[in-house]
Design a protein around this motif. Sequence first.
Motif, PDB file in Angstrom:
ATOM      1  N   LEU A  10       0.806  -1.221   0.000  1.00  0.00           N
ATOM      2  CA  LEU A  10       0.000   0.000   0.000  1.00  0.00           C
ATOM      3  C   LEU A  10       0.840   1.273   0.000  1.00  0.00           C
ATOM      4  O   LEU A  10       0.293   2.365  -0.150  1.00  0.00           O
ATOM      5  CB  LEU A  10      -0.951   0.005   1.202  1.00  0.00           C
ATOM      6  N   ASP A  11       2.164   1.135   0.120  1.00  0.00           N
ATOM      7  CA  ASP A  11       3.017   2.306  -0.038  1.00  0.00           C
ATOM      8  C   ASP A  11       2.933   2.826  -1.474  1.00  0.00           C
ATOM      9  O   ASP A  11       3.303   3.970  -1.749  1.00  0.00           O
ATOM     10  CB  ASP A  11       4.472   1.975   0.306  1.00  0.00           C
ATOM     11  N   HIS A  12       2.457   1.965  -2.378  1.00  0.00           N
ATOM     12  CA  HIS A  12       2.309   2.344  -3.793  1.00  0.00           C
ATOM     13  C   HIS A  12       0.848   2.439  -4.185  1.00  0.00           C
ATOM     14  O   HIS A  12       0.500   2.304  -5.356  1.00  0.00           O
ATOM     15  CB  HIS A  12       3.031   1.325  -4.680  1.00  0.00           C
ATOM     16  N   GLN A  13      -0.027   2.701  -3.211  1.00  0.00           N
ATOM     17  CA  GLN A  13      -1.460   2.710  -3.505  1.00  0.00           C
ATOM     18  C   GLN A  13      -1.838   3.756  -4.539  1.00  0.00           C
ATOM     19  O   GLN A  13      -2.817   3.587  -5.287  1.00  0.00           O
ATOM     20  CB  GLN A  13      -2.286   2.899  -2.236  1.00  0.00           C
ATOM     21  N   ALA A  14      -1.072   4.849  -4.631  1.00  0.00           N
ATOM     22  CA  ALA A  14      -1.377   5.880  -5.624  1.00  0.00           C
ATOM     23  C   ALA A  14      -1.203   5.349  -7.045  1.00  0.00           C
ATOM     24  O   ALA A  14      -1.783   5.900  -7.990  1.00  0.00           O
ATOM     25  CB  ALA A  14      -0.480   7.094  -5.407  1.00  0.00           C
ATOM     26  N   ASP A  15      -0.415   4.281  -7.192  1.00  0.00           N
ATOM     27  CA  ASP A  15      -0.197   3.688  -8.514  1.00  0.00           C
ATOM     28  C   ASP A  15      -1.371   2.812  -8.948  1.00  0.00           C
ATOM     29  O   ASP A  15      -1.523   2.516 -10.135  1.00  0.00           O
ATOM     30  CB  ASP A  15       1.083   2.839  -8.520  1.00  0.00           C
ATOM     31  N   PHE A  16      -2.186   2.373  -7.985  1.00  0.00           N
ATOM     32  CA  PHE A  16      -3.273   1.455  -8.296  1.00  0.00           C
ATOM     33  C   PHE A  16      -4.554   2.213  -8.656  1.00  0.00           C
ATOM     34  O   PHE A  16      -4.935   3.164  -7.981  1.00  0.00           O
ATOM     35  CB  PHE A  16      -3.586   0.538  -7.103  1.00  0.00           C
ATOM     36  N   SER A  17      -5.236   1.706  -9.686  1.00  0.00           N
ATOM     37  CA  SER A  17      -6.565   2.189 -10.009  1.00  0.00           C
ATOM     38  C   SER A  17      -7.617   1.208  -9.498  1.00  0.00           C
ATOM     39  O   SER A  17      -8.573   1.599  -8.831  1.00  0.00           O
ATOM     40  CB  SER A  17      -6.723   2.379 -11.524  1.00  0.00           C
ATOM     41  N   LYS A  18      -7.416  -0.094  -9.799  1.00  0.00           N
ATOM     42  CA  LYS A  18      -8.302  -1.157  -9.326  1.00  0.00           C
ATOM     43  C   LYS A  18      -7.484  -2.408  -9.040  1.00  0.00           C
ATOM     44  O   LYS A  18      -6.550  -2.725  -9.781  1.00  0.00           O
ATOM     45  CB  LYS A  18      -9.343  -1.530 -10.387  1.00  0.00           C
ATOM     46  N   LEU A  19      -7.844  -3.103  -7.993  1.00  0.00           N
ATOM     47  CA  LEU A  19      -7.285  -4.431  -7.723  1.00  0.00           C
ATOM     48  C   LEU A  19      -8.476  -5.370  -7.530  1.00  0.00           C
ATOM     49  O   LEU A  19      -9.263  -5.197  -6.597  1.00  0.00           O
ATOM     50  CB  LEU A  19      -6.416  -4.442  -6.468  1.00  0.00           C
ATOM     51  N   LEU A  20      -8.613  -6.337  -8.428  1.00  0.00           N
ATOM     52  CA  LEU A  20      -9.712  -7.288  -8.340  1.00  0.00           C
ATOM     53  C   LEU A  20      -9.176  -8.625  -7.839  1.00  0.00           C
ATOM     54  O   LEU A  20      -8.385  -9.283  -8.518  1.00  0.00           O
ATOM     55  CB  LEU A  20     -10.374  -7.484  -9.700  1.00  0.00           C
ATOM     56  N   LEU A  21      -9.590  -9.018  -6.641  1.00  0.00           N
ATOM     57  CA  LEU A  21      -9.201 -10.307  -6.085  1.00  0.00           C
ATOM     58  C   LEU A  21     -10.158 -11.364  -6.624  1.00  0.00           C
ATOM     59  O   LEU A  21     -11.378 -11.176  -6.607  1.00  0.00           O
ATOM     60  CB  LEU A  21      -9.278 -10.270  -4.558  1.00  0.00           C
ATOM     61  N   PHE A  22      -9.600 -12.475  -7.105  1.00  0.00           N
ATOM     62  CA  PHE A  22     -10.438 -13.525  -7.664  1.00  0.00           C
ATOM     63  C   PHE A  22      -9.859 -14.891  -7.316  1.00  0.00           C
ATOM     64  O   PHE A  22      -8.696 -15.018  -6.913  1.00  0.00           O
ATOM     65  CB  PHE A  22     -10.563 -13.378  -9.187  1.00  0.00           C
ATOM     66  N   VAL A  23     -10.664 -15.923  -7.470  1.00  0.00           N
ATOM     67  CA  VAL A  23     -10.229 -17.292  -7.217  1.00  0.00           C
ATOM     68  C   VAL A  23     -10.975 -18.207  -8.166  1.00  0.00           C
ATOM     69  O   VAL A  23     -12.116 -17.929  -8.540  1.00  0.00           O
ATOM     70  CB  VAL A  23     -10.482 -17.691  -5.738  1.00  0.00           C
ATOM     71  N   TYR A  24     -10.314 -19.276  -8.567  1.00  0.00           N
ATOM     72  CA  TYR A  24     -10.982 -20.257  -9.419  1.00  0.00           C
ATOM     73  C   TYR A  24     -10.465 -21.643  -9.088  1.00  0.00           C
ATOM     74  O   TYR A  24      -9.398 -21.804  -8.469  1.00  0.00           O
ATOM     75  CB  TYR A  24     -10.777 -19.937 -10.905  1.00  0.00           C
ATOM     76  N   ILE A  25     -11.229 -22.646  -9.464  1.00  0.00           N
ATOM     77  CA  ILE A  25     -10.825 -24.031  -9.240  1.00  0.00           C
ATOM     78  C   ILE A  25      -9.925 -24.477 -10.385  1.00  0.00           C
ATOM     79  O   ILE A  25     -10.352 -24.496 -11.540  1.00  0.00           O
ATOM     80  CB  ILE A  25     -12.053 -24.955  -9.146  1.00  0.00           C
ATOM     81  N   TYR A  26      -8.682 -24.812 -10.039  1.00  0.00           N
ATOM     82  CA  TYR A  26      -7.761 -25.324 -11.055  1.00  0.00           C
ATOM     83  C   TYR A  26      -8.011 -26.809 -11.310  1.00  0.00           C
ATOM     84  O   TYR A  26      -7.969 -27.269 -12.441  1.00  0.00           O
ATOM     85  CB  TYR A  26      -6.309 -25.084 -10.616  1.00  0.00           C
ATOM     86  N   SER A  27      -8.284 -27.549 -10.222  1.00  0.00           N
ATOM     87  CA  SER A  27      -8.577 -28.977 -10.377  1.00  0.00           C
ATOM     88  C   SER A  27      -9.187 -29.519  -9.089  1.00  0.00           C
ATOM     89  O   SER A  27      -9.061 -28.922  -8.020  1.00  0.00           O
ATOM     90  CB  SER A  27      -7.301 -29.770 -10.709  1.00  0.00           C
ATOM     91  N   GLY A  28      -9.883 -30.665  -9.201  1.00  0.00           N
ATOM     92  CA  GLY A  28     -10.324 -31.407  -8.029  1.00  0.00           C
ATOM     93  C   GLY A  28     -11.766 -31.233  -7.611  1.00  0.00           C
ATOM     94  O   GLY A  28     -12.227 -31.948  -6.721  1.00  0.00           O
ATOM     95  N   ALA A  29     -12.503 -30.269  -8.198  1.00  0.00           N
ATOM     96  CA  ALA A  29     -13.904 -30.069  -7.828  1.00  0.00           C
ATOM     97  C   ALA A  29     -14.616 -29.350  -8.958  1.00  0.00           C
ATOM     98  O   ALA A  29     -13.980 -28.687  -9.794  1.00  0.00           O
ATOM     99  CB  ALA A  29     -14.021 -29.257  -6.542  1.00  0.00           C
TER     100      ALA A  29
END
Length: 222
Positions: free
Chosen positions: A121-140
């Motif tokens: 967050l020391d570089h938060q001025a550089d960020f416009s959007k950060l989208l956290l996501f997750v997906y199933i790679y395998s197993g379900a």
Amino acid sequence: MTQSGAVVLTKDAPTVSLDKHAVTSGLIRVNLNWTSPRATAERQAAPRGWFQRLRASMRASAAKDVDLDLGCMIRYSDGTKTVVQALGNAFGAVDRFPYVALDADDRSGARDAGENLVINLDHQADFSKLLLFVYIYSGAIDFRGLDAVVTLTSDRGDRFEVRLDECPPQGHACAIALIKRQKGELVVGREVRWFTPKDGPAIHDVISRAYRLGMKWTPGRK
């Protein structure tokens, strides 16, 4: 809503201002933890009667490991775009661009620490959007029964929690939360937006288009 010292983002209270919690610099860790069916079965195989242990051991052997992948799509103030994730070995870095890093790839759900992204967050001025996501790679085929939880923790211990609940059948990917500047403050907004095969096979592209991130994707592997 607060539980166990964490601010839990819900449908009724989906956003939290990091500025109001004085979380405006330093590192913030994003942890993904889930319950592996194999790990659950192994715990159930704890010492009991011999026959019960044998049956529990057989169930544990048949249970699958589930590999979930945590990632972050990032758009910068200058229009630059990138992604941090295990796929393609795009693990990032904290002390240099992209100022976001993934610590490890937990391929089973048995790792106590789960998977962790660190955002500088020391570089938060550089960020416009950060989208956290997750997906199933395998197993379900979906997230039901995995008890997946994402927790954001600041350097000084502030905790913000998002539970990946109400998963629809075949929900194999989820936009977890969106971090962006809103009315001058850095805000974390709960999304918990599910994606299924009917949304399209290229899940990264589907998520990117849904949030107008304008990214271009090429096939990757890990």
